[in-house]
Design a protein around this motif. Structure first.
Motif, PDB file in Angstrom:
ATOM      1  N   ALA A   1       0.888  -1.063   0.360  1.00 27.05           N
ATOM      2  CA  ALA A   1       0.057   0.094  -0.388  1.00 27.05           C
ATOM      3  C   ALA A   1       1.162   1.501   0.157  1.00 27.05           C
ATOM      4  CB  ALA A   1      -0.713  -0.056   1.269  1.00 27.05           C
ATOM      5  N   ARG A   2       2.142   1.565   0.677  1.00 29.91           N
ATOM      6  CA  ARG A   2       3.054   2.106   0.782  1.00 29.91           C
ATOM      7  C   ARG A   2       3.386   2.616  -1.034  1.00 29.91           C
ATOM      8  NH1 ARG A   2       8.141   0.933   2.417  1.00 29.91           N
ATOM      9  NH2 ARG A   2       8.651  -1.280   1.871  1.00 29.91           N
ATOM     10  N   TRP A   3       3.695   2.082  -1.537  1.00 26.21           N
ATOM     11  CA  TRP A   3       4.073   2.247  -3.370  1.00 26.21           C
ATOM     12  C   TRP A   3       2.573   3.169  -3.804  1.00 26.21           C
ATOM     13  CZ3 TRP A   3       8.338   3.103  -2.158  1.00 26.21           C
ATOM     14  CH2 TRP A   3       9.039   1.974  -1.189  1.00 26.21           C
ATOM     15  N   ARG A   4       1.275   3.411  -3.445  1.00 24.38           N
ATOM     16  CA  ARG A   4       0.467   3.183  -4.230  1.00 24.38           C
ATOM     17  C   ARG A   4       0.623   4.495  -4.832  1.00 24.38           C
ATOM     18  NH1 ARG A   4      -5.157   1.606  -3.131  1.00 24.38           N
ATOM     19  NH2 ARG A   4      -5.802   2.925  -3.157  1.00 24.38           N
ATOM     20  N   GLU A   5       1.022   5.704  -4.796  1.00 27.76           N
ATOM     21  CA  GLU A   5       1.724   6.938  -5.429  1.00 27.76           C
ATOM     22  C   GLU A   5       2.244   6.482  -6.596  1.00 27.76           C
ATOM     23  OE1 GLU A   5       4.565   9.704  -4.029  1.00 27.76           O
ATOM     24  OE2 GLU A   5       4.511   8.260  -2.309  1.00 27.76           O
ATOM     25  N   PHE A   6       3.099   5.385  -6.695  1.00 24.83           N
ATOM     26  CA  PHE A   6       3.760   4.823  -8.094  1.00 24.83           C
ATOM     27  C   PHE A   6       2.612   3.521  -9.271  1.00 24.83           C
ATOM     28  CE2 PHE A   6       7.225   6.256  -4.721  1.00 24.83           C
ATOM     29  CZ  PHE A   6       7.004   7.023  -5.127  1.00 24.83           C
ATOM     30  N   LEU A   7       1.778   3.313  -8.038  1.00 19.19           N
ATOM     31  CA  LEU A   7       0.806   2.660  -9.401  1.00 19.19           C
ATOM     32  C   LEU A   7      -0.814   3.167  -9.864  1.00 19.19           C
ATOM     33  CD1 LEU A   7       0.742  -0.133  -6.533  1.00 19.19           C
ATOM     34  CD2 LEU A   7       2.081  -0.299  -8.103  1.00 19.19           C
ATOM     35  N   PRO A   8      -0.815   2.252 -11.123  1.00 17.42           N
ATOM     36  CA  PRO A   8      -2.597   3.255 -11.396  1.00 17.42           C
ATOM     37  C   PRO A   8      -3.145   2.422 -10.650  1.00 17.42           C
ATOM     38  CG  PRO A   8      -0.968   0.698 -12.569  1.00 17.42           C
ATOM     39  CD  PRO A   8      -0.307   0.750 -11.253  1.00 17.42           C
ATOM     40  N   VAL A   9      -3.443   3.162  -9.070  1.00 14.11           N
ATOM     41  CA  VAL A   9      -4.630   3.146  -8.538  1.00 14.11           C
ATOM     42  C   VAL A   9      -5.172   4.330  -8.204  1.00 14.11           C
ATOM     43  CG1 VAL A   9      -4.237   1.443  -7.952  1.00 14.11           C
ATOM     44  CG2 VAL A   9      -3.333   3.130  -6.247  1.00 14.11           C
ATOM     45  N   THR A  10      -6.291   4.375  -8.298  1.00 14.30           N
ATOM     46  CA  THR A  10      -7.208   5.676  -7.611  1.00 14.30           C
ATOM     47  C   THR A  10      -8.048   5.561  -6.483  1.00 14.30           C
ATOM     48  OG1 THR A  10      -9.123   5.260  -8.910  1.00 14.30           O
ATOM     49  CG2 THR A  10      -7.827   6.412 -10.145  1.00 14.30           C
ATOM     50  N   ASP A  11      -8.931   6.941  -6.036  1.00 11.17           N
ATOM     51  CA  ASP A  11      -9.619   6.585  -4.743  1.00 11.17           C
ATOM     52  C   ASP A  11     -10.618   5.387  -5.095  1.00 11.17           C
ATOM     53  OD1 ASP A  11      -7.430   7.943  -2.917  1.00 11.17           O
ATOM     54  OD2 ASP A  11      -9.429   9.538  -3.878  1.00 11.17           O
ATOM     55  N   ALA A  12     -10.932   4.770  -6.229  1.00  7.99           N
ATOM     56  CA  ALA A  12     -12.161   4.336  -7.077  1.00  7.99           C
ATOM     57  C   ALA A  12     -11.498   2.299  -6.659  1.00  7.99           C
ATOM     58  CB  ALA A  12     -12.908   4.814  -8.124  1.00  7.99           C
ATOM     59  N   THR A  13     -10.047   2.697  -6.866  1.00  5.01           N
ATOM     60  CA  THR A  13      -9.618   1.456  -7.143  1.00  5.01           C
ATOM     61  C   THR A  13      -9.736   0.255  -5.244  1.00  5.01           C
ATOM     62  OG1 THR A  13      -7.987   2.562  -8.909  1.00  5.01           O
ATOM     63  CG2 THR A  13      -7.734  -0.101  -7.855  1.00  5.01           C
ATOM     64  N   PRO A  14     -10.559  -0.747  -5.585  1.00  5.09           N
ATOM     65  CA  PRO A  14     -10.645  -1.322  -4.126  1.00  5.09           C
ATOM     66  C   PRO A  14      -9.284  -2.266  -3.812  1.00  5.09           C
ATOM     67  CG  PRO A  14     -11.513  -2.539  -5.959  1.00  5.09           C
ATOM     68  CD  PRO A  14     -11.441  -1.118  -6.427  1.00  5.09           C
ATOM     69  N   PHE A  15      -8.964  -1.977  -2.518  1.00  2.40           N
ATOM     70  CA  PHE A  15      -7.820  -2.786  -2.752  1.00  2.40           C
ATOM     71  C   PHE A  15      -7.466  -4.467  -1.942  1.00  2.40           C
ATOM     72  CE2 PHE A  15      -3.840  -2.307   0.754  1.00  2.40           C
ATOM     73  CZ  PHE A  15      -2.612  -1.973  -0.279  1.00  2.40           C
ATOM     74  N   ILE A  16      -7.528  -4.854  -3.321  1.00  2.00           N
ATOM     75  CA  ILE A  16      -7.598  -6.549  -2.677  1.00  2.00           C
ATOM     76  C   ILE A  16      -5.763  -7.201  -2.198  1.00  2.00           C
ATOM     77  CG2 ILE A  16      -8.051  -8.754  -3.418  1.00  2.00           C
ATOM     78  CD1 ILE A  16     -10.716  -6.587  -4.148  1.00  2.00           C
TER      79      ILE A  16
END
Ligand code: AN7
Length: 353
Positions: free
Chosen positions: A2-17
């Motif tokens: 999760a701590r690398w989220r800013e470098f991953l193609p995710v948004t607030d709408a992406t569930p975190f599985i």
């Protein structure tokens, strides 16, 4: 991860599985460092300590998160075992169906057990991994099922985080990165991660990407498809890698190399690493350690980066999967017990011998 989220193609709408994958240890190896010599240091990135026991979890958290975000109810993959174990676990976590296509009879038992327990639909095809991947591509064209093989770009995005962690621990990128190569997604993902952090100024250099294929399954090394791939390292028994071009670019652009190791070299390295450093990995993973030994031996490949290695260089070897994935190999290679009566005198006599 999760701590690398800013470098991953995710948004607030992406569930975190997620199953808290990543943040695996980078273990210093004094014995391998001594073998390399010249003040160099060797580190082992132990990816077997991910939730399902392999590096595939890094990619699968992303693939399932994006599949669920897109509304998928089912995912499918072809696999030599670890991708299917990870897909099955993350699909279970997400509450979606999982179908895995495996080459019949060529999956290490631990991985099969995982697919069963996580509740995947397990289809064993008459054919090899390459046949299974071709079928998955075909099924993906007509059916509403998300493909979670590494042809799904989100997989490599997740896997690149291993490079971030290495840079974080070492304070910079290593000089050489050694890893096993099968479908060639991981070497491509690491290279992506290293370049990304280099561009951001978080690393001052880029490692030479040094890949090793099993001698009987070495399409990239030989530059042609292997129709009947064969190796004891079933995880990398692949004759037509999906990320072939990307891997070639990583090797070329980094000044690295691609070489082969035999099954005998793989098994030796697997036992050596377990018995000398206490790190038990599956055969495919040991290809990186076997490769390191080859680089240091008398017959490295023509483009081997080791002969030019500077004093004090840092080398990282990724070991991709846990040794318990393939219990049969352990039994075949070194399984012998000392039978004894429940008697102290006899036990002392036996262990002294
Ligand atoms: C332990 O699970 O391809 O070069 O279907 O399980 O990124 O393919 C596994 C590959 C190395 C090779 N080590 O990585 C699959 C699958 C282990 C592996 C590889 C695999 P790639």
């Amino acid at each position: 991860m999760a701590r690398w989220r800013e470098f991953l193609p995710v948004t607030d709408a992406t569930p975190f599985i997620s199953l808290n994958e990543g943040s695996t240890p980078l273990i210093h190896s004094p014995k391998l460092s001594a073998r390399v010599g010249r003040g160099c240091e060797v580190f082992i990135k132990y990816e077997g300590l991910n939730p399902t026991g392999s590096f595939k979890d890094r990619g699968m958290t992303m693939a399932l998160s994006k599949a669920v975000e897109a509304g998928s109810q089912a995912v499918i993959c072809a696999s030599t075992g670890n991708t299917s174990a990870a897909a099955a676990a993350y699909a279970a976590r997400a509450g979606v169906a999982c179908i895995v296509l495996l080459p019949a009879g060529k999956i290490a038992f631990g991985k099969l057990a995982q697919a069963f327990m996580y509740g995947a639909k397990v289809v064993a095809i008459e054919g090899n991994f390459d046949d299974a991947l071709r079928l998955v591509r075909e099924i993906g064209e007509t059916e509403p099922i998300a493909i979670v093989n590494s042809i799904n770009p989100f997989r490599l995005e997740g896997q690149k985080t291993a490079s971030f962690e290495i840079i974080e621990v070492l304070g910079d990128a290593p000089d050489i990165h050694v890893l096993p190569v099968g479908n060639a997604g991981n070497i491509s993902a690491y290279w992506m991660g290293y370049r990304e952090f280099h561009k951001l100024g978080r690393a001052t250099k880029l490692p030479k990407m040094t890949g090793f294929q099993a001698a009987g399954s070495a399409p990239i090394f030989y530059g042609k498809v292997v129709e009947k791939p064969d190796t004891i390292a079933t995880a990398i028994r692949i004759g037509n890698p999906a990320s072939w071009d990307m891997a070639n670019a990583a090797i070329r652009d980094s000044g690295g190399s691609i070489d082969i190791v035999t099954d005998a070299e793989i098994l030796f390295a697997q036992q050596w690493l377990a018995a000398n450093e206490g790190i038990f990995v599956e055969p495919a993973s040991a290809a990186s350690i076997a490769g390191l030994f080859k680089c240091l031996g008398s017959a490295p490949c023509a483009t081997c980066p080791f002969p030019q290695i500077a004093e004090g260089s840092k080398i990282v070897c990724t070991v991709t999967g846990h040794g318990l994935k393939d219990p049969d190999i352990a039994r075949e290679q070194c399984g012998s017990v000392i039978p004894a009566k429940a008697d102290k005198t006899e036990i002392l006599r036996l262990i002294a011998g």
